[in-house]
Design a protein around this motif. Structure first.
Motif, PDB file in Angstrom:
ATOM      1  N   GLY A  12       0.816  -1.210   0.000  1.00 48.07           N
ATOM      2  CA  GLY A  12       0.000   0.000   0.000  1.00 48.07           C
ATOM      3  C   GLY A  12       0.847   1.255   0.000  1.00 48.07           C
ATOM      4  N   ASP A  13       2.027   1.205   0.620  1.00 50.45           N
ATOM      5  CA  ASP A  13       2.927   2.356   0.651  1.00 50.45           C
ATOM      6  C   ASP A  13       3.237   2.818  -0.766  1.00 50.45           C
ATOM      7  OD1 ASP A  13       3.110   1.838   3.347  1.00 50.45           O
ATOM      8  OD2 ASP A  13       5.188   1.126   3.280  1.00 50.45           O
ATOM      9  N   THR A  14       3.657   1.863  -1.606  1.00 51.36           N
ATOM     10  CA  THR A  14       4.092   2.219  -2.960  1.00 51.36           C
ATOM     11  C   THR A  14       2.918   2.730  -3.786  1.00 51.36           C
ATOM     12  OG1 THR A  14       5.831   0.573  -2.803  1.00 51.36           O
ATOM     13  CG2 THR A  14       5.296   1.356  -5.010  1.00 51.36           C
ATOM     14  N   ARG A  15       1.771   2.053  -3.669  1.00 52.82           N
ATOM     15  CA  ARG A  15       0.597   2.472  -4.442  1.00 52.82           C
ATOM     16  C   ARG A  15       0.187   3.901  -4.043  1.00 52.82           C
ATOM     17  NH1 ARG A  15      -2.652  -1.700  -3.366  1.00 52.82           N
ATOM     18  NH2 ARG A  15      -3.597  -0.575  -1.638  1.00 52.82           N
ATOM     19  N   THR A  16       0.141   4.157  -2.743  1.00 49.23           N
ATOM     20  CA  THR A  16      -0.253   5.489  -2.273  1.00 49.23           C
ATOM     21  C   THR A  16       0.753   6.533  -2.727  1.00 49.23           C
ATOM     22  OG1 THR A  16      -1.192   4.445  -0.326  1.00 49.23           O
ATOM     23  CG2 THR A  16      -0.899   6.810  -0.222  1.00 49.23           C
ATOM     24  N   PHE A  17       2.038   6.176  -2.620  1.00 52.15           N
ATOM     25  CA  PHE A  17       3.105   7.113  -2.999  1.00 52.15           C
ATOM     26  C   PHE A  17       3.006   7.478  -4.478  1.00 52.15           C
ATOM     27  CE2 PHE A  17       7.421   8.521  -3.831  1.00 52.15           C
ATOM     28  CZ  PHE A  17       7.743   9.200  -2.674  1.00 52.15           C
ATOM     29  N   LEU A  18       2.847   6.463  -5.334  1.00 55.46           N
ATOM     30  CA  LEU A  18       2.803   6.741  -6.779  1.00 55.46           C
ATOM     31  C   LEU A  18       1.549   7.541  -7.135  1.00 55.46           C
ATOM     32  CD1 LEU A  18       4.147   3.346  -8.189  1.00 55.46           C
ATOM     33  CD2 LEU A  18       5.390   5.489  -7.835  1.00 55.46           C
TER      34      LEU A  18
ATOM     35  N   GLY B 238       5.202   7.307   2.313  1.00 53.91           N
ATOM     36  CA  GLY B 238       4.577   5.992   2.441  1.00 53.91           C
ATOM     37  C   GLY B 238       4.970   5.250   3.697  1.00 53.91           C
ATOM     38  N   GLY B 239       6.012   5.690   4.415  1.00 53.38           N
ATOM     39  CA  GLY B 239       6.319   5.108   5.720  1.00 53.38           C
ATOM     40  C   GLY B 239       7.532   4.197   5.790  1.00 53.38           C
ATOM     41  N   VAL B 240       8.302   4.086   4.685  1.00 53.57           N
ATOM     42  CA  VAL B 240       9.432   3.145   4.725  1.00 53.57           C
ATOM     43  C   VAL B 240      10.476   3.573   5.760  1.00 53.57           C
ATOM     44  CG1 VAL B 240      10.621   4.268   2.758  1.00 53.57           C
ATOM     45  CG2 VAL B 240      11.145   1.898   3.326  1.00 53.57           C
ATOM     46  N   ILE B 241      10.713   4.880   5.896  1.00 45.97           N
ATOM     47  CA  ILE B 241      11.698   5.321   6.897  1.00 45.97           C
ATOM     48  C   ILE B 241      11.086   5.248   8.300  1.00 45.97           C
ATOM     49  CG2 ILE B 241      13.168   7.250   7.641  1.00 45.97           C
ATOM     50  CD1 ILE B 241      13.413   8.093   4.720  1.00 45.97           C
TER      51      ILE B 241
ATOM     52  N   HIS C 177      -2.875   7.519   4.664  1.00 45.40           N
ATOM     53  CA  HIS C 177      -2.251   6.195   4.516  1.00 45.40           C
ATOM     54  C   HIS C 177      -1.438   5.822   5.765  1.00 45.40           C
ATOM     55  CE1 HIS C 177      -0.003   2.833   2.915  1.00 45.40           C
ATOM     56  NE2 HIS C 177       1.108   3.451   3.237  1.00 45.40           N
ATOM     57  N   LEU C 178      -0.647   6.771   6.267  1.00 45.86           N
ATOM     58  CA  LEU C 178       0.192   6.480   7.440  1.00 45.86           C
ATOM     59  C   LEU C 178      -0.676   6.139   8.650  1.00 45.86           C
ATOM     60  CD1 LEU C 178       2.791   9.365   7.012  1.00 45.86           C
ATOM     61  CD2 LEU C 178       3.336   6.923   6.927  1.00 45.86           C
TER      62      LEU C 178
ATOM     63  N   VAL D 120       1.129  10.585  13.896  1.00 46.77           N
ATOM     64  CA  VAL D 120       1.219  11.335  12.640  1.00 46.77           C
ATOM     65  C   VAL D 120       0.630  12.734  12.832  1.00 46.77           C
ATOM     66  CG1 VAL D 120       0.610  11.412  10.194  1.00 46.77           C
ATOM     67  CG2 VAL D 120       0.985   9.195  11.324  1.00 46.77           C
ATOM     68  N   ILE D 121       1.442  13.746  12.527  1.00 45.13           N
ATOM     69  CA  ILE D 121       0.962  15.129  12.581  1.00 45.13           C
ATOM     70  C   ILE D 121       0.827  15.629  11.145  1.00 45.13           C
ATOM     71  CG2 ILE D 121       1.501  17.498  13.276  1.00 45.13           C
ATOM     72  CD1 ILE D 121       3.081  16.396  15.622  1.00 45.13           C
TER      73      ILE D 121
END
Ligand SMILES: C[S@@+](CC[C@H](N)C(=O)[O-])C[C@H]1O[C@@H](n2cnc3c(N)ncnc32)[C@H](O)[C@@H]1O
Length: 210
Positions: A10-16, A59-62, A88-89, A98-99
């Motif tokens: 979902g991270d990648t889909r949301t990011f793109l 997307g949250g990878v870091i 998403h986060l 998340v702020i």
């Protein structure tokens, strides 16, 4: 493991999707690789109860790499400007604070969250999309939000290194921090990337980067 795998997809889909809708806010063609995320998160201290702030969590990878290093009892906060990413986060990482906001307002956002200082700040902000005044302002907010001896890291791609806006940012890093170093490059990131790390001098807490 399954839930982490699903969240990553979902991270990648949301990011793109966010890049297509808002290319001038994202400043990237793909999420950071896990190797880059681990380097960026290497500034997270092993002190119990440490406070770590991430700027531009995307997307949250870091965020995941920070979470992997943060000792028990620590507090992890992500500041993100893009509404799709915030949504998403919050959905994929209920453990993350998340702020929704602008890194340029960092001091005020942290004060509202009851945080007086961060032990580490990890950024993947698109510095070359900021003009020089914005770069200086955001770096000033970062420096004044760090605890004495606190550590900062920021991801950058090799493609931006020759750009005048990046060279101005690099000079500002030197003016703001006592020490500046690099980790990487990570060649299999898209595009290849490196991580700048920076430290305030012990006892230093500055608002002056001019
Ligand atoms: C290059 S992406 C990095 C995303 C993710 N951390 C990664 O490494 O894959 C930059 C992120 O910073 C966010 N961003 C851009 N300007 C911002 C600002 N002024 N304050 C907070 N977040 C911002 C974007 O929405 C995007 O999610």
């Amino acid at each position: 493991m399954l839930s982490r795998t699903r969240a990553t997809t979902g991270d990648t889909r949301t990011f793109l999707g966010a890049i297509i809708r808002n290319p001038h806010q994202l400043g990237a063609i793909a999420p950071s690789s896990k190797a880059v995320a681990r380097l960026a998160a290497s500034v997270v201290p092993d002190t119990p109860g440490a406070v770590v702030v991430e700027l531009g969590a995307g997307g949250g990878v870091i965020s995941d790499a920070i979470s992997d290093r943060l000792p028990p009892g620590g507090r992890q906060i992500a500041v993100e400007l893009n509404d799709d990413m915030v949504h998403h986060l919050r959905g994929s990482r209920p453990w993350l604070e998340v702020i929704a906001g602008d890194a340029g307002d960092l001091g005020a956002l942290l004060a509202k969250a009851g945080v007086t200082r961060a032990d580490a700040i990890v950024s993947s902000l698109p510095w070359t999309l900021f003009d020089e005044a914005q770069q200086a302002h955001v770096l000033g907010e970062i420096a004044s939000s760090l605890a004495p001896g606190g550590r900062f890291s920021t991801v950058t791609t090799l493609t931006v290194l020759p750009l005048p806006r990046f060279r101005r940012f690099r000079a500002l890093l030197d003016r703001t921090f006592a020490t500046v170093g690099t980790l990487g490059p990570v060649w299999h990131n898209v595009p290849p990337a490196l991580v700048y790390t920076a430290t305030l001098a012990a006892g230093e807490r500055t608002t002056d980067n001019g």
